[in-house]
Scaffold this active site. Structure first.
Site, mmCIF file in Angstrom:
data_model
loop_
_atom_site.group_PDB
_atom_site.id
_atom_site.type_symbol
_atom_site.label_atom_id
_atom_site.label_comp_id
_atom_site.label_asym_id
_atom_site.label_seq_id
_atom_site.Cartn_x
_atom_site.Cartn_y
_atom_site.Cartn_z
ATOM 1 N N LEU A 1 -69.832 -17.813 12.115
ATOM 2 C CA LEU A 1 -68.958 -17.749 10.936
ATOM 3 C C LEU A 1 -67.559 -18.297 11.182
ATOM 4 C CD1 LEU A 1 -69.812 -14.115 9.718
ATOM 5 C CD2 LEU A 1 -70.813 -16.276 8.959
ATOM 6 N N GLY B 1 -61.681 -21.456 11.544
ATOM 7 C CA GLY B 1 -60.438 -22.138 11.934
ATOM 8 C C GLY B 1 -60.611 -23.069 13.107
ATOM 9 N N ARG C 1 -50.871 -11.888 12.194
ATOM 10 C CA ARG C 1 -51.817 -11.314 11.231
ATOM 11 C C ARG C 1 -51.522 -9.868 10.871
ATOM 12 N NH1 ARG C 1 -57.455 -13.973 13.291
ATOM 13 N NH2 ARG C 1 -56.928 -16.009 12.485
#
Ligand SMILES: Cc1cc2nc3c(=O)[nH]c(=O)nc-3n(C[C@H](O)[C@H](O)[C@H](O)COP(=O)(O)OP(=O)(O)OC[C@H]3O[C@@H](n4cnc5c(N)ncnc54)[C@H](O)[C@@H]3O)c2cc1C
Length: 484
Positions: free
Chosen positions: A43, A46, A270
């Site tokens: 998955l 980036g 983040r």
């Protein structure tokens, strides 16, 4: 003479990388819970961070990694990551792996908290899929065991010698080996909102804990700020690279969310972005990614475009994508040395399930794929130095557990974990949660019971670590005060 046997639990990039470097000389089995394509590795969007450009150096990558990790990282582990990273990438390229290029040069993306573009990517936003497939296609000499869920590690005289597994019909299968490598990924599915694949529910962490392995830094879980959010549900990730290309986080009225919050604004670490969005959502605001400034969005992000189309998001007209934060990555895990060795002889851990000290209290974006590659190589390198004779193992039965155990409903457990161990945490709530989970039994006579049991063990480890760390650090945000 028969070959030494290596059992690898997990078919993501870390497991496949180790298998690739061992398969010529060892009898390698990869056990995986679903199909071999089911993993977080598949998955990853980036890309892979590595200091490969002329203006970059491992030293700069080291310093960005440390800063993101709040200086909780281990110096030697980060050093190994950033210096071996470019070498491992170069070797893969020589073996045929191709990364995206622009004007004959590697095309490098920029992501949050990186001081310069250093993210190699493939197929735009399909790095994980291409990299995993590339490795799996090279694994021509492997015994694949798909849809086998590892439910117990087997030890003899304190040495790890095998794995008990259940197939889809809950039939028991046992695999023995001289080297057992856990490459089973993180724990996203403990939470009701997550980017992670359906098979990633902390199994390897619980297996290792039950086998006596040491786990560390379990309180550090990264929540990704931007999951696609529709009708109260999350539908996968909208990569940070979208913000790297100019997208901004806005409220319904178009006002920017991250202005004045952090000097790096939308590309702040983040935890800062996720916590800011969480607060906004708690006060009733909806949040969107405004992609108006992103040039050639559909070309650069074909997989995200396909997902938006599949979910009928009218982003071409509105230039907006609705987003919500969710569980993404575990920085802590099974404590290992620089070669993936755990404190249990014969047992190794690599990739997201392991904690060699690379990520500290918060992971720098795109460092985890690099970790899977580097530590996949390193564990293989170490195993090659060992001279272990293939054994005739006595049949060791599965530890028996009650057939009618008392276990919570999975969805209820996920909701409690989100409330207690999500983006912000309150000590009183954590203590209450620990009392709640203490009432349940452990069971592994079916896959479902084993999975819930592993989730309980993993949640307990996170809760205990979160209580011990009384101050906020990196991704661990503890709120003190009166319990609501
Ligand atoms: C949506 C998404 C996007 C991401 N993007 C990036 C990115 O761009 N760059 C980056 O660096 N990182 C990214 N990450 C993180 C990165 O993908 C993972 O950290 C990394 O791929 C982990 O690799 P792994 O080999 O350790 O585990 P995984 O790839 O998660 O593989 C674990 C394997 O173990 C199997 N397994 C689990 N439990 C059992 C069991 N009990 N028995 C048998 N098998 C079991 C699973 O089925 C799976 O095959 C992203 C993560 C997600 C979810």
């Amino acid at each position: 003479m028969s070959k030494e046997r290596v059992i690898i639990v997990g078919s993501g990039i870390s497991g496949c990388m180790a298998a690739l470097r061992l398969m010529q000389d060892y009898d390698v089995t990869i056990i995986t819970k679903g199909q071999k394509e089911e993993s977080n590795s598949m998955l990853a969007q980036g890309g892979v961070a590595a200091a490969v450009s002329k203006s970059d150096t491992p030293k700069k990558h080291f310093s960005d990694t440390f800063q993101a990790g709040c200086f909780h990282n281990k110096v030697r582990a980060v050093n190994q990551l950033v210096t071996c990273g470019p070498v491992v990438i170069q070797k893969l390229m020589e073996e045929g792996m191709t990364f995206d290029e622009k004007d004959g040069e590697l095309s490098l993306g920029l992501e949050g908290a990186h001081r310069l573009p250093r993210i190699l990517h493939i197929g735009g936003d399909q790095t994980g899929k291409f990299l995993t497939t590339f490795l799996q296609e090279k694994l021509t000499n492997i015994n694949w065991q798909e849809q086998q869920m590892a439910i117990e590690l087997i030890k003899q005289n304190d040495v790890a010698i095998g794995v008990h597994c259940l197939d889809m019909e809950n039939q028991l299968h046992t695999y023995y080996g001289e080297h057992i490598i856990l490459a089973s990924g993180g724990l996203g599915q403990l939470f009701p909102v997550t980017t992670n694949a359906a098979t990633i529910s902390g199994d390897g962490l619980a297996l290792a804990y039950r086998a006596g392995a040491k786990l560390t830094d379990m309180e550090f879980i990264q929540f990704h700020p931007t999951l696609l959010f529709l009708n109260g549900r999350c539908h996968g990730l909208i990569s940070e690279a979208v913000r790297g290309e100019g997208a901004t986080l806005v409220r319904t009225d178009g006002s920017a969310v991250m202005t004045n919050i952090h000097p790096m604004a939308d590309l702040a670490p983040r935890d800062v972005v996720a916590a800011t969005l969480f607060e906004e959502i708690e006060t009733g605001n909806d949040i969107f990614l405004d992609i108006d400034a992103v040039a050639h969005f559909e070309e650069r992000f074909p997989a995200i475009t396909a997902s938006l189309d599949a979910h009928q998001v009218p982003f071409r007209e509105t230039k907006r994508i609705p987003v919500h934060p969710g569980a993404h990555f575990l920085m802590g895990g099974i404590r290992t040395d620089l070669h993936g060795k755990t404190n249990v002889p014969g047992l190794y851990a690599i990739g997201e399930v392991a904690n060699a000290g690379v990520h500290g209290a918060n992971r720098l974006a795109s460092n985890s794929l690099l970790e899977t590659l580097v530590f996949g190589e390193k564990v293989a390198e170490y195993i090659r130095t060992q001279e272990t004779k293939p054994q005739n193992n006595p049949a060791i039965p599965l530890t028996s557990h009650a057939k009618a155990p008392h276990l919570p409903d999975k969805q209820l457990l996920q909701e409690k974990i989100w409330e207690t161990l999500g983006i912000t945490r309150k000590p009183e709530k954590i203590t209450e949660f620990l009392h709640w989970i203490a009432a349940f039994d452990y069971a592994n006579h079916t896959r479902e019971a084993a999975e819930i049991s592993h989730m309980l063990i993993t949640a307990k480890l996170i809760a205990e670590s979160a209580l011990k760390r009384t101050e906020s650090l990196g991704a661990h945000r503890i709120l003190k005060g009166v319990m609501k």
